[in-house]
Design a protein around this motif. Structure first.
Motif, PDB file in Angstrom:
ATOM      1  N   ALA A 262       0.615  -1.387   0.445  1.00 18.41           N
ATOM      2  CA  ALA A 262       0.041  -0.268  -0.558  1.00 18.41           C
ATOM      3  C   ALA A 262       1.249   1.573   0.364  1.00 18.41           C
ATOM      4  O   ALA A 262       1.471   1.505   0.974  1.00 18.41           O
ATOM      5  CB  ALA A 262      -0.970  -0.220   1.169  1.00 18.41           C
ATOM      6  N   SER A 263       1.102   2.006  -1.202  1.00 14.20           N
ATOM      7  CA  SER A 263       1.681   3.327  -1.265  1.00 14.20           C
ATOM      8  C   SER A 263       0.633   4.146  -0.579  1.00 14.20           C
ATOM      9  O   SER A 263      -0.666   4.298  -0.294  1.00 14.20           O
ATOM     10  CB  SER A 263       2.080   3.298  -2.356  1.00 14.20           C
ATOM     11  OG  SER A 263       1.304   3.629  -3.043  1.00 14.20           O
ATOM     12  N   LYS A 264       1.443   5.476  -1.066  1.00 16.03           N
ATOM     13  CA  LYS A 264       0.705   6.870  -0.858  1.00 16.03           C
ATOM     14  C   LYS A 264      -0.627   6.939  -1.140  1.00 16.03           C
ATOM     15  O   LYS A 264      -0.846   8.242  -1.200  1.00 16.03           O
ATOM     16  CB  LYS A 264       1.639   8.089  -0.179  1.00 16.03           C
ATOM     17  CG  LYS A 264       2.326   7.983   1.511  1.00 16.03           C
ATOM     18  CD  LYS A 264       3.104   9.502   1.966  1.00 16.03           C
ATOM     19  CE  LYS A 264       4.222   9.296   2.902  1.00 16.03           C
ATOM     20  NZ  LYS A 264       5.074  10.619   3.218  1.00 16.03           N
ATOM     21  N   THR A 265      -0.213   6.907  -2.615  1.00 15.54           N
ATOM     22  CA  THR A 265      -0.773   7.232  -3.397  1.00 15.54           C
ATOM     23  C   THR A 265      -2.109   6.405  -3.674  1.00 15.54           C
ATOM     24  O   THR A 265      -3.073   6.346  -4.017  1.00 15.54           O
ATOM     25  CB  THR A 265      -0.533   7.452  -5.133  1.00 15.54           C
ATOM     26  OG1 THR A 265       0.191   5.998  -4.910  1.00 15.54           O
ATOM     27  CG2 THR A 265       0.710   8.565  -5.188  1.00 15.54           C
ATOM     28  N   ASP A 266      -2.068   5.254  -2.496  1.00 17.52           N
ATOM     29  CA  ASP A 266      -3.303   3.662  -3.278  1.00 17.52           C
ATOM     30  C   ASP A 266      -3.923   4.765  -1.938  1.00 17.52           C
ATOM     31  O   ASP A 266      -3.591   3.525  -1.214  1.00 17.52           O
ATOM     32  CB  ASP A 266      -2.920   2.783  -2.503  1.00 17.52           C
ATOM     33  CG  ASP A 266      -3.762   1.487  -2.748  1.00 17.52           C
ATOM     34  OD1 ASP A 266      -4.222   2.353  -3.726  1.00 17.52           O
ATOM     35  OD2 ASP A 266      -3.428   0.680  -2.272  1.00 17.52           O
ATOM     36  N   VAL A 267      -4.836   5.395  -2.276  1.00 12.53           N
ATOM     37  CA  VAL A 267      -5.842   5.709  -1.016  1.00 12.53           C
ATOM     38  C   VAL A 267      -7.264   5.781  -1.528  1.00 12.53           C
ATOM     39  O   VAL A 267      -7.814   5.467  -2.666  1.00 12.53           O
ATOM     40  CB  VAL A 267      -5.577   7.710  -0.723  1.00 12.53           C
ATOM     41  CG1 VAL A 267      -4.762   7.404  -0.703  1.00 12.53           C
ATOM     42  CG2 VAL A 267      -6.212   7.800  -2.198  1.00 12.53           C
ATOM     43  N   PRO A 268      -7.843   5.467  -0.381  1.00 12.31           N
ATOM     44  CA  PRO A 268      -9.797   5.524  -1.278  1.00 12.31           C
ATOM     45  C   PRO A 268     -10.471   6.733  -2.312  1.00 12.31           C
ATOM     46  O   PRO A 268      -9.518   7.498  -2.360  1.00 12.31           O
ATOM     47  CB  PRO A 268     -10.878   4.946  -0.255  1.00 12.31           C
ATOM     48  CG  PRO A 268      -9.593   4.641   1.109  1.00 12.31           C
ATOM     49  CD  PRO A 268      -8.013   5.755   0.420  1.00 12.31           C
ATOM     50  N   GLU A 269     -11.626   6.335  -2.726  1.00 12.16           N
ATOM     51  CA  GLU A 269     -11.854   7.298  -3.543  1.00 12.16           C
ATOM     52  C   GLU A 269     -12.317   8.759  -2.870  1.00 12.16           C
ATOM     53  O   GLU A 269     -12.224   9.919  -3.247  1.00 12.16           O
ATOM     54  CB  GLU A 269     -13.009   6.690  -4.594  1.00 12.16           C
ATOM     55  CG  GLU A 269     -12.559   5.814  -5.441  1.00 12.16           C
ATOM     56  CD  GLU A 269     -12.230   6.319  -6.545  1.00 12.16           C
ATOM     57  OE1 GLU A 269     -12.128   7.513  -6.833  1.00 12.16           O
ATOM     58  OE2 GLU A 269     -11.247   5.988  -7.484  1.00 12.16           O
ATOM     59  N   ASP A 270     -13.280   8.638  -1.538  1.00 12.63           N
ATOM     60  CA  ASP A 270     -13.825   9.999  -0.514  1.00 12.63           C
ATOM     61  C   ASP A 270     -12.481  10.226   0.045  1.00 12.63           C
ATOM     62  O   ASP A 270     -12.931  10.533   0.872  1.00 12.63           O
ATOM     63  CB  ASP A 270     -14.946   9.020  -0.291  1.00 12.63           C
ATOM     64  CG  ASP A 270     -14.612   7.723   0.978  1.00 12.63           C
ATOM     65  OD1 ASP A 270     -13.124   7.316   0.439  1.00 12.63           O
ATOM     66  OD2 ASP A 270     -15.129   7.202   2.119  1.00 12.63           O
ATOM     67  N   PHE A 271     -11.341   9.849  -0.251  1.00 15.39           N
ATOM     68  CA  PHE A 271     -10.535  10.681   0.420  1.00 15.39           C
ATOM     69  C   PHE A 271     -10.010  11.895  -0.088  1.00 15.39           C
ATOM     70  O   PHE A 271      -9.202  11.515  -0.694  1.00 15.39           O
ATOM     71  CB  PHE A 271      -8.915   9.189   0.139  1.00 15.39           C
ATOM     72  CG  PHE A 271      -8.081   9.750   1.536  1.00 15.39           C
ATOM     73  CD1 PHE A 271      -7.951   9.324   2.630  1.00 15.39           C
ATOM     74  CD2 PHE A 271      -6.610  11.004   0.551  1.00 15.39           C
ATOM     75  CE1 PHE A 271      -6.939  10.132   3.428  1.00 15.39           C
ATOM     76  CE2 PHE A 271      -6.026  11.222   1.792  1.00 15.39           C
ATOM     77  CZ  PHE A 271      -5.836  10.335   3.302  1.00 15.39           C
ATOM     78  N   ASP A 272      -9.999  12.911   0.919  1.00 14.89           N
ATOM     79  CA  ASP A 272      -9.816  14.651   0.189  1.00 14.89           C
ATOM     80  C   ASP A 272      -9.427  15.077   0.769  1.00 14.89           C
ATOM     81  O   ASP A 272      -9.733  16.619   0.812  1.00 14.89           O
ATOM     82  CB  ASP A 272     -11.717  14.881  -0.081  1.00 14.89           C
ATOM     83  CG  ASP A 272     -12.201  15.235   1.500  1.00 14.89           C
ATOM     84  OD1 ASP A 272     -11.572  14.926   2.365  1.00 14.89           O
ATOM     85  OD2 ASP A 272     -13.293  15.591   0.891  1.00 14.89           O
ATOM     86  N   ILE A 273      -8.183  14.437   1.549  1.00  9.28           N
ATOM     87  CA  ILE A 273      -7.267  15.327   2.393  1.00  9.28           C
ATOM     88  C   ILE A 273      -5.820  16.227   1.296  1.00  9.28           C
ATOM     89  O   ILE A 273      -5.226  15.197   1.380  1.00  9.28           O
ATOM     90  CB  ILE A 273      -6.724  14.360   3.662  1.00  9.28           C
ATOM     91  CG1 ILE A 273      -8.072  14.513   4.142  1.00  9.28           C
ATOM     92  CG2 ILE A 273      -5.922  15.545   4.316  1.00  9.28           C
ATOM     93  CD1 ILE A 273      -8.097  13.423   5.721  1.00  9.28           C
ATOM     94  N   ASP A 274      -5.863  17.367   0.984  1.00 12.06           N
ATOM     95  CA  ASP A 274      -4.437  17.473   0.926  1.00 12.06           C
ATOM     96  C   ASP A 274      -3.303  16.977   1.877  1.00 12.06           C
ATOM     97  O   ASP A 274      -2.757  17.752   2.799  1.00 12.06           O
ATOM     98  CB  ASP A 274      -4.535  18.848   0.667  1.00 12.06           C
ATOM     99  CG  ASP A 274      -3.903  19.713   0.437  1.00 12.06           C
ATOM    100  OD1 ASP A 274      -2.650  18.392  -0.185  1.00 12.06           O
ATOM    101  OD2 ASP A 274      -3.378  20.547   0.274  1.00 12.06           O
TER     102      ASP A 274
END
Length: 42
Positions: free
Chosen positions: A1-13
């Motif tokens: 799991a990399s930092k770019t592998d995030v769920p669709e609803d992940f909207d934190i900058d």
């Protein structure tokens, strides 16, 4: 799991410096909680 592998609803900058400050504060509180939990156990 990399930092770019995030769920669709992940909207934190993650580039925002405020996000890093918040993360450090949360981690600090969590570590205090863990330490207190360990001390209470023994």
């Amino acid at each position: 799991a990399s930092k770019t592998d995030v769920p669709e609803d992940f909207d934190i900058d993650m580039e925002n410096p405020e996000t890093e400050k918040a993360a450090v504060a949360i981690q600090s509180q969590f570590r205090k909680f863990q330490k207190k939990k360990r001390v209470d156990k023994s």
